[in-house]
Write a protein that holds these residues in place. Structure first.
Motif: not given
Length: 467
Positions: A201-204, A208-210, A229-241, A260-262
């Motif tokens: 849900e967070a990634v979606a 928009d495509d997801l 996730l990489r896109q969300g982390v870059a914009t600050g919309d997601i912070v992986p725990v 490396v990935d995110l």
């Protein structure tokens, strides 16, 4: 180690409240990658990061240490910062030269004051970040409880990308939520399913495509999850725990995979603005054949080795055995050797690519915050600001012999730590040493005694009474 392409670099600041385990995480990463053959211990004073006697005696970091390791053909430059508030100046320097941060939370204590302070500092710099819940092998720990605390403090954008297998002394592994085909351990099926749904849900929400695929009931692949996730982390919309226990190495490799990935490389970060000789702004895009621009973010003074200047390359290729210019002070500098650093260990290199971090010895004029550049196309980067000291003590030499060395020692310790300030009280004529707290000033006095052989007494400053 040969020069690494900018796209394969990751510059990461380790941030946390004091005692959360940043140094042990760095040590665990060095051990997991084969950079060291034995994992050191903070209590035994054998870690790569805490190499100064003042750190080993206190079992806590008092300065930023740079360590490097290779993982999946990527070079990770870790800046292990002190968590204690007296040494915030070291954090200011570190977060200036990185593209991302890993904020560490100690599972037994959860989110602390220092955690929130580090989060705010990362916010001010706009740094993408991961949260790593450490020490899950300790008593009275529960990953889900800490996750709830994180969400309450920092918001629902903090979302787990793993679940912990076991708890306390039974903590033994982590299960990734990124791979839909990954099997959940027996008895954890519902927990893993619920956590994965929350992650999807967070990634979606950030892609928009997801979001369309998710709403249409299509399966989102592992690669799509990582890209989202990489896109969300870059914009600050997601912070992986993430979850782990660095002392036993659980979660360490998964953390490096996530870095490396995110997290972004220097090539993916925003262009840096410099000023040319005419006072015009120049956008530096981090090209290897571009004009040289590097920022000195740390200075180490040693009576035997001499001065060591740590810097981050923002543009151009920084080469050894060359002539450069200190644009801040308009002074020429001769660069002999170049090093990459792992704690106090130096590895000679011929050159450093844009985005990389290294060190050069015996630069005569270079101080923390200075810009190193080419004279033919001189560029000036914004410097570093450390703020005013908040704690001052009067300094006196212990003997006449110490009096002769006092001024030089104070000047050199302030070169090493610009958050220290020396002043003279006009009314009492006392010489004052200011810092960010009593421990900060006390450590400075210990360093001056060890490095420069001067014995200093601290006294409460006199108060000048005015009529």
């Amino acid at each position: 180690m040969p020069a690494i392409e900018t796209t394969r670099l990751r510059n990461i600041a380790l941030l946390s409240h004091s005692g959360a385990g940043k140094t042990v995480i760095a040590e665990s990463m060095l051990f997991a990658t084969g950079a060291i053959t034995r994992q050191g211990s903070v209590q035994e004073g054998t870690t790569a990061s805490d190499y100064e006697p003042e750190e080993q005696r206190r079992e806590a970091s008092v300065q930023t240490a740079i360590v490097q390791c290779m993982w999946r053909d990527h070079k990770i430059n870790l800046l292990d910062t002190p968590g204690y508030a007296d040494f915030r100046g070291e954090v200011v320097s570190a977060i200036r030269v990185v593209e991302a941060a890993v904020i560490v939370v100690a599972a037994p204590s959860g989110v602390e004051v220092g955690t929130q302070q580090m989060w705010r500092m990362a916010d001010e710099r706009g740094l993408p970040r991961l949260l790593f819940v450490n020490k899950l092998d300790r008593e009275n720990t529960d990953f889900l409880r800490v996750l709830d605390s994180i969400s309450e403090t920092f918001g629902r954008k903090c979302v787990a990308v793993q679940v912990a297998v076991g708890s306390e002394t039974d903590f033994s592994a982590v299960v990734s939520l990124l791979d839909p085909k990954a099997e959940a351990p027996a008895g954890m099926e519902s927990q893993v399913k619920e956590a994965r749904e929350r992650l999807i849900e967070a990634v979606a929400e950030a892609d928009d495509d997801l979001a369309t695929k998710y709403l249409e009931g299509e399966e989102i692949t592992s690669d799509e999850m990582i890209a989202g996730l990489r896109q969300g982390v870059a914009t600050g919309d997601i912070v992986p725990v993430m979850a782990g226990a660095a002392t036993i190495g659980v979660g360490t490799k998964e953390l490096m995979d996530a870095i490396v990935d995110l997290l972004p490389s220097p090539a993916q970060s925003a262009a840096v603005t410099a000023t040319d000789a005419d006072g015009q702004e120049v956008q530096l895009d981090g090209k290897a054949d571009g004009p040289l621009a590097a920022l000195v973010f740390k200075t180490s003074a040693d009576p035997f080795v001499g001065k060591l200047s740590y810097f981050r390359v923002y543009s151009g290729t920084f080469k050894s055995d060359t002539q450069i210019t200190n644009a801040t002070r308009d002074e020429s500098e001769r660069v002999g050797h170049l090093f990459t650093m792992t704690g106090k260990d130096q590895e000679p290199v011929a050159e450093l690519a844009p985005g990389d971090v290294g060190a050069a010895p015996k630069l005569a004029s270079a101080l923390t915050g200075d810009t190193l550049t080419d004279r033919s196309k001189a560029l000036l980067l914004p410097g570093l600001e450390f703020g005013e000291s908040v704690y001052r003590m009067a300094v006196y030499p212990a003997s006449k012999a110490d009096l002769d060395k006092l001024t030089t020692a104070l000047a050199r310790i302030c070169e090493e730590d610009p958050s220290l300030q020396v002043s003279r009280e006009a009314n009492t004529l006392e010489l004052l040493l200011g810092g960010l707290g009593d421990t900060h000033v006390g450590v400075a006095v210990e360093k001056m005694n060890r490095k420069f052989g001067v014995d200093i007494m601290l006294e409460t400053p006199k108060v000048p009474y005015m009529e």
